[in-house]
Design an enzyme around this catalytic site. Structure first.
Site, PDB file in Angstrom:
ATOM      1  N   GLN A  91       0.852  -1.189   0.000  1.00  0.00           N
ATOM      2  CA  GLN A  91       0.000   0.000   0.000  1.00  0.00           C
ATOM      3  C   GLN A  91       0.894   1.248   0.000  1.00  0.00           C
ATOM      4  O   GLN A  91       0.399   2.352  -0.205  1.00  0.00           O
ATOM      5  CB  GLN A  91      -0.892   0.035   1.234  1.00  0.00           C
ATOM      6  CG  GLN A  91      -1.823  -1.152   1.368  1.00  0.00           C
ATOM      7  CD  GLN A  91      -2.604  -1.062   2.666  1.00  0.00           C
ATOM      8  OE1 GLN A  91      -3.638  -0.403   2.756  1.00  0.00           O
ATOM      9  NE2 GLN A  91      -2.099  -1.717   3.692  1.00  0.00           N
ATOM     10  N   HIS A 109      -1.155   1.393  -4.509  1.00  0.00           N
ATOM     11  CA  HIS A 109      -1.561   2.787  -4.336  1.00  0.00           C
ATOM     12  C   HIS A 109      -0.625   3.753  -5.050  1.00  0.00           C
ATOM     13  O   HIS A 109      -0.608   4.944  -4.738  1.00  0.00           O
ATOM     14  CB  HIS A 109      -1.630   3.134  -2.836  1.00  0.00           C
ATOM     15  CG  HIS A 109      -2.770   2.451  -2.145  1.00  0.00           C
ATOM     16  ND1 HIS A 109      -2.815   2.298  -0.782  1.00  0.00           N
ATOM     17  CD2 HIS A 109      -3.894   1.873  -2.622  1.00  0.00           C
ATOM     18  CE1 HIS A 109      -3.920   1.666  -0.454  1.00  0.00           C
ATOM     19  NE2 HIS A 109      -4.591   1.378  -1.556  1.00  0.00           N
ATOM     20  N   CYS A 117       0.755  12.031 -16.524  1.00  0.00           N
ATOM     21  CA  CYS A 117       0.228  13.194 -17.257  1.00  0.00           C
ATOM     22  C   CYS A 117      -1.235  12.952 -17.609  1.00  0.00           C
ATOM     23  O   CYS A 117      -1.585  11.980 -18.284  1.00  0.00           O
ATOM     24  CB  CYS A 117       1.027  13.431 -18.538  1.00  0.00           C
ATOM     25  SG  CYS A 117       0.318  14.770 -19.535  1.00  0.00           S
ATOM     26  N   CYS A 139       4.405  15.324 -23.615  1.00  0.00           N
ATOM     27  CA  CYS A 139       3.509  16.017 -24.570  1.00  0.00           C
ATOM     28  C   CYS A 139       3.581  17.526 -24.451  1.00  0.00           C
ATOM     29  O   CYS A 139       2.957  18.245 -25.236  1.00  0.00           O
ATOM     30  CB  CYS A 139       2.064  15.541 -24.360  1.00  0.00           C
ATOM     31  SG  CYS A 139       1.300  16.201 -22.865  1.00  0.00           S
ATOM     32  N   GLY A 176       2.292  -4.480   9.028  1.00  0.00           N
ATOM     33  CA  GLY A 176       2.386  -3.037   9.228  1.00  0.00           C
ATOM     34  C   GLY A 176       1.255  -2.243   8.630  1.00  0.00           C
ATOM     35  O   GLY A 176       1.471  -1.156   8.090  1.00  0.00           O
ATOM     36  N   SER A 178      -2.945  -0.885   9.399  1.00  0.00           N
ATOM     37  CA  SER A 178      -3.971  -0.759  10.447  1.00  0.00           C
ATOM     38  C   SER A 178      -5.298  -1.370  10.023  1.00  0.00           C
ATOM     39  O   SER A 178      -6.211  -1.490  10.833  1.00  0.00           O
ATOM     40  CB  SER A 178      -4.185   0.730  10.752  1.00  0.00           C
ATOM     41  OG  SER A 178      -4.686   1.385   9.584  1.00  0.00           O
TER      42      SER A 178
HETATM   43  C1  BV8 Z   1     -11.580   2.875  -3.701  1.00  0.00           C
HETATM   44  C2  BV8 Z   1      -1.865   6.807  -1.319  1.00  0.00           C
HETATM   45  C3  BV8 Z   1     -13.360   2.669  -5.214  1.00  0.00           C
HETATM   46  C4  BV8 Z   1      -1.972   8.186  -0.797  1.00  0.00           C
HETATM   47  C5  BV8 Z   1      -3.585   5.733  -0.068  1.00  0.00           C
HETATM   48  C6  BV8 Z   1     -16.180   3.193   3.972  1.00  0.00           C
HETATM   49  C7  BV8 Z   1     -15.988   1.815   4.069  1.00  0.00           C
HETATM   50  C8  BV8 Z   1     -15.123   1.150   3.210  1.00  0.00           C
HETATM   51  C9  BV8 Z   1     -14.401   1.850   2.250  1.00  0.00           C
HETATM   52  C10 BV8 Z   1     -14.584   3.200   2.173  1.00  0.00           C
HETATM   53  C11 BV8 Z   1     -15.460   3.879   3.010  1.00  0.00           C
HETATM   54  N1  BV8 Z   1     -15.415   5.191   2.680  1.00  0.00           N
HETATM   55  C12 BV8 Z   1     -14.537   5.372   1.663  1.00  0.00           C
HETATM   56  C13 BV8 Z   1     -14.046   4.169   1.341  1.00  0.00           C
HETATM   57  C14 BV8 Z   1     -13.090   3.863   0.305  1.00  0.00           C
HETATM   58  C15 BV8 Z   1     -11.700   4.286   0.726  1.00  0.00           C
HETATM   59  C16 BV8 Z   1     -11.368   3.872   2.136  1.00  0.00           C
HETATM   60  O1  BV8 Z   1     -11.071   2.719   2.402  1.00  0.00           O
HETATM   61  N2  BV8 Z   1     -11.399   4.880   3.037  1.00  0.00           N
HETATM   62  C17 BV8 Z   1     -11.095   4.608   4.414  1.00  0.00           C
HETATM   63  C18 BV8 Z   1     -10.417   5.842   5.035  1.00  0.00           C
HETATM   64  C19 BV8 Z   1     -12.393   4.258   5.144  1.00  0.00           C
HETATM   65  N3  BV8 Z   1     -10.811   3.591  -0.175  1.00  0.00           N
HETATM   66  C20 BV8 Z   1     -10.534   4.172  -1.347  1.00  0.00           C
HETATM   67  O2  BV8 Z   1     -10.915   5.265  -1.675  1.00  0.00           O
HETATM   68  C21 BV8 Z   1      -9.708   3.319  -2.286  1.00  0.00           C
HETATM   69  N4  BV8 Z   1     -10.356   3.318  -3.569  1.00  0.00           N
HETATM   70  O3  BV8 Z   1     -12.247   2.417  -2.813  1.00  0.00           O
HETATM   71  O4  BV8 Z   1     -12.019   3.017  -4.975  1.00  0.00           O
HETATM   72  C22 BV8 Z   1     -13.515   2.639  -6.664  1.00  0.00           C
HETATM   73  C23 BV8 Z   1     -14.043   1.504  -7.236  1.00  0.00           C
HETATM   74  C24 BV8 Z   1     -14.216   1.479  -8.596  1.00  0.00           C
HETATM   75  C25 BV8 Z   1     -13.824   2.573  -9.373  1.00  0.00           C
HETATM   76  C26 BV8 Z   1     -13.267   3.702  -8.776  1.00  0.00           C
HETATM   77  C27 BV8 Z   1     -13.102   3.755  -7.415  1.00  0.00           C
HETATM   78  C28 BV8 Z   1      -8.335   3.909  -2.517  1.00  0.00           C
HETATM   79  C29 BV8 Z   1      -7.591   3.991  -1.220  1.00  0.00           C
HETATM   80  C30 BV8 Z   1      -6.154   4.401  -1.506  1.00  0.00           C
HETATM   81  C31 BV8 Z   1      -5.881   5.747  -0.864  1.00  0.00           C
HETATM   82  N5  BV8 Z   1      -4.466   6.027  -0.992  1.00  0.00           N
HETATM   83  N6  BV8 Z   1      -2.301   5.934  -0.257  1.00  0.00           N
HETATM   84  C32 BV8 Z   1      -0.722   8.560  -0.089  1.00  0.00           C
HETATM   85  O5  BV8 Z   1       0.039   7.665   0.330  1.00  0.00           O
HETATM   86  O6  BV8 Z   1      -0.526   9.761   0.050  1.00  0.00           O
HETATM   87  S1  BV8 Z   1      -4.095   5.019   1.368  1.00  0.00           S
HETATM   88  C33 BV8 Z   1      -3.021   5.380   2.659  1.00  0.00           C
HETATM   89  O7  BV8 Z   1      -3.594   4.846   3.861  1.00  0.00           O
HETATM   90  C34 BV8 Z   1      -1.744   4.626   2.603  1.00  0.00           C
HETATM   91  O8  BV8 Z   1      -1.202   4.485   1.338  1.00  0.00           O
HETATM   92  C35 BV8 Z   1      -2.071   3.301   3.178  1.00  0.00           C
HETATM   93  O9  BV8 Z   1      -2.311   2.422   2.117  1.00  0.00           O
HETATM   94  C36 BV8 Z   1      -3.391   3.487   3.778  1.00  0.00           C
HETATM   95  C37 BV8 Z   1      -3.534   2.731   5.034  1.00  0.00           C
HETATM   96  O10 BV8 Z   1      -2.553   3.100   5.860  1.00  0.00           O
HETATM   97  P1  BV8 Z   1      -1.633   1.973   6.551  1.00  0.00           P
HETATM   98  O11 BV8 Z   1      -0.622   1.547   5.566  1.00  0.00           O
HETATM   99  O12 BV8 Z   1      -2.446   0.903   7.164  1.00  0.00           O
HETATM  100  O13 BV8 Z   1      -0.965   2.883   7.604  1.00  0.00           O
HETATM  101  P2  BV8 Z   1      -1.577   3.280   9.006  1.00  0.00           P
HETATM  102  O14 BV8 Z   1      -0.817   4.466   9.504  1.00  0.00           O
HETATM  103  O15 BV8 Z   1      -3.066   3.352   8.922  1.00  0.00           O
HETATM  104  O16 BV8 Z   1      -1.222   2.011   9.907  1.00  0.00           O
HETATM  105  C38 BV8 Z   1       0.126   1.673  10.117  1.00  0.00           C
HETATM  106  C39 BV8 Z   1       0.116   0.439  10.966  1.00  0.00           C
HETATM  107  O17 BV8 Z   1       1.477   0.042  11.187  1.00  0.00           O
HETATM  108  C40 BV8 Z   1      -0.490   0.673  12.341  1.00  0.00           C
HETATM  109  O18 BV8 Z   1      -1.399  -0.368  12.627  1.00  0.00           O
HETATM  110  C41 BV8 Z   1       0.706   0.626  13.298  1.00  0.00           C
HETATM  111  O19 BV8 Z   1       0.390   0.018  14.537  1.00  0.00           O
HETATM  112  C42 BV8 Z   1       1.660  -0.255  12.535  1.00  0.00           C
HETATM  113  N7  BV8 Z   1       3.072   0.004  12.832  1.00  0.00           N
HETATM  114  C43 BV8 Z   1       3.659   1.179  13.159  1.00  0.00           C
HETATM  115  N8  BV8 Z   1       4.985   0.982  13.339  1.00  0.00           N
HETATM  116  C44 BV8 Z   1       5.229  -0.335  13.107  1.00  0.00           C
HETATM  117  C45 BV8 Z   1       4.018  -0.963  12.783  1.00  0.00           C
HETATM  118  N9  BV8 Z   1       3.923  -2.268  12.518  1.00  0.00           N
HETATM  119  C46 BV8 Z   1       5.065  -2.988  12.561  1.00  0.00           C
HETATM  120  N10 BV8 Z   1       6.271  -2.466  12.861  1.00  0.00           N
HETATM  121  C47 BV8 Z   1       6.384  -1.150  13.138  1.00  0.00           C
HETATM  122  N11 BV8 Z   1       7.591  -0.644  13.449  1.00  0.00           N
END
Ligand code: BV8
Length: 234
Positions: A91, A109, A117, A139, A176, A178
């Protein structure tokens, strides 16, 4: 592990935390006072492209100051030595898996170091900043270049390939993440549906922890190399 042949691994921001990259939902889960969800959207880019470019320029520049950690290196070793099928679905938009040597890797992602572009649809490697929105080198269109990142509301990359790999998986490992963001957070359900074994390694139980056969709590830098040693030992 005699009955494990095909492995799918999902990684999230937590695998890069020990390299010094901020996660999304830790205490530092904000950026210049903005929630990531408010910056990482197509609407935000239309509303304020310079703000969104600044968000990604800062993260792209920061990439040059960090290194892959032991977890990235362990997965690259597994990738090199595992005889069966293996797909690392990340991700993350950082390039730490590649820099550690991973090959069978898919950025669902997008990637910080890629530009897209919207005029000619070309994608290209991009190391520097995008500032005010540079002209497309392909382009020449002005102001149509965007980060090649999948924003909220946009379709993740490689979903068909990911679904095929999950349907064939004997083992699904989540590292890693959430479990906040879909469709990635739903992959464990697909794995269970095809009776794959499921393992989570995370600093704290993820939202989907209850869905995993096993959940190991701790830093990826420690747990992942231990797990790779075990699975390669057979
Ligand atoms: C889509 C790029 C549809 C950006 C990212 C309600 C219910 C279900 C879904 C949705 C909903 N409302 C909206 C949605 C859809 C939405 C979604 O899921 N929203 C969430 C907020 C509810 N999803 C989307 O929009 C996706 N697209 O659904 O499209 C569609 C279908 C057809 C046609 C068109 C469209 C697209 C989602 C992608 C968004 N882009 N990234 C950027 O990076 O700037 S997501 C972004 O958050 C990150 O890239 C990452 O992927 C994502 C999740 O984050 P995590 O990686 O889990 O990181 P986080 O901080 O949350 O957790 C870290 C974990 O690591 C923690 O648990 C921590 O304890 C642990 N940790 C910390 N240190 C360590 C560790 N573990 C081990 N060792 C350590 N040392």
């Amino acid at each position: 592990m005699p009955d494990i042949r095909n492995i799918v691994i999902l990684t999230g921001a937590g695998i890069s935390a020990e390299s010094g990259l901020a996660t999304f939902r830790g205490p530092d889960g904000l950026w210049e006072g903005h929630r990531v969800e408010d910056v990482a959207t197509p609407e935000a880019f239309v509303r304020d492209p310079v703000l969104v470019h600044r968000f990604y320029d800062a993260r792209r520049a920061n990439l040059a100051t960090v290194e892959p950690n032991a977890a990235h290196r362990a997965l690259a070793r597994l990738d090199a030595e595992w005889p069966g099928e293996l797909l690392i679905v990340t991700q993350n938009v950082d390039d730490l898996h590649e820099r550690a040597g991973a090959r069978r890797l898919l950025h669902m992602h997008g990637e910080l170091k890629s530009a897209w572009c919207r005029a000619c649809d070309a994608r290209m490697a991009w190391d520097g900043g995008m500032g005010e929105g540079p002209a497309c080198p392909e382009c020449g269109a002005a102001g149509r270049l965007r980060p090649d990142i999948v924003w909220f509301g946009e379709m993740p990359y490689g979903m068909e390939r990911i679904d095929r790999a999950l349907m064939e998986a004997d083992l699904f490992v989540s590292i890693g993440t959430s479990g906040n963001v879909y469709p990635a957070a739903g992959f464990v359900q697909t794995a269970r549906y095809v009776h794959a074994r499921t393992l989570e390694m995370n600093l704290e139980p993820s939202l989907g922890s209850y869905l995993f056969d096993e959940s190991r709590i701790g830093p990826a830098g420690k747990l992942v190399p231990e797990w790779v040693d075990d699975i390669l030992a057979g």
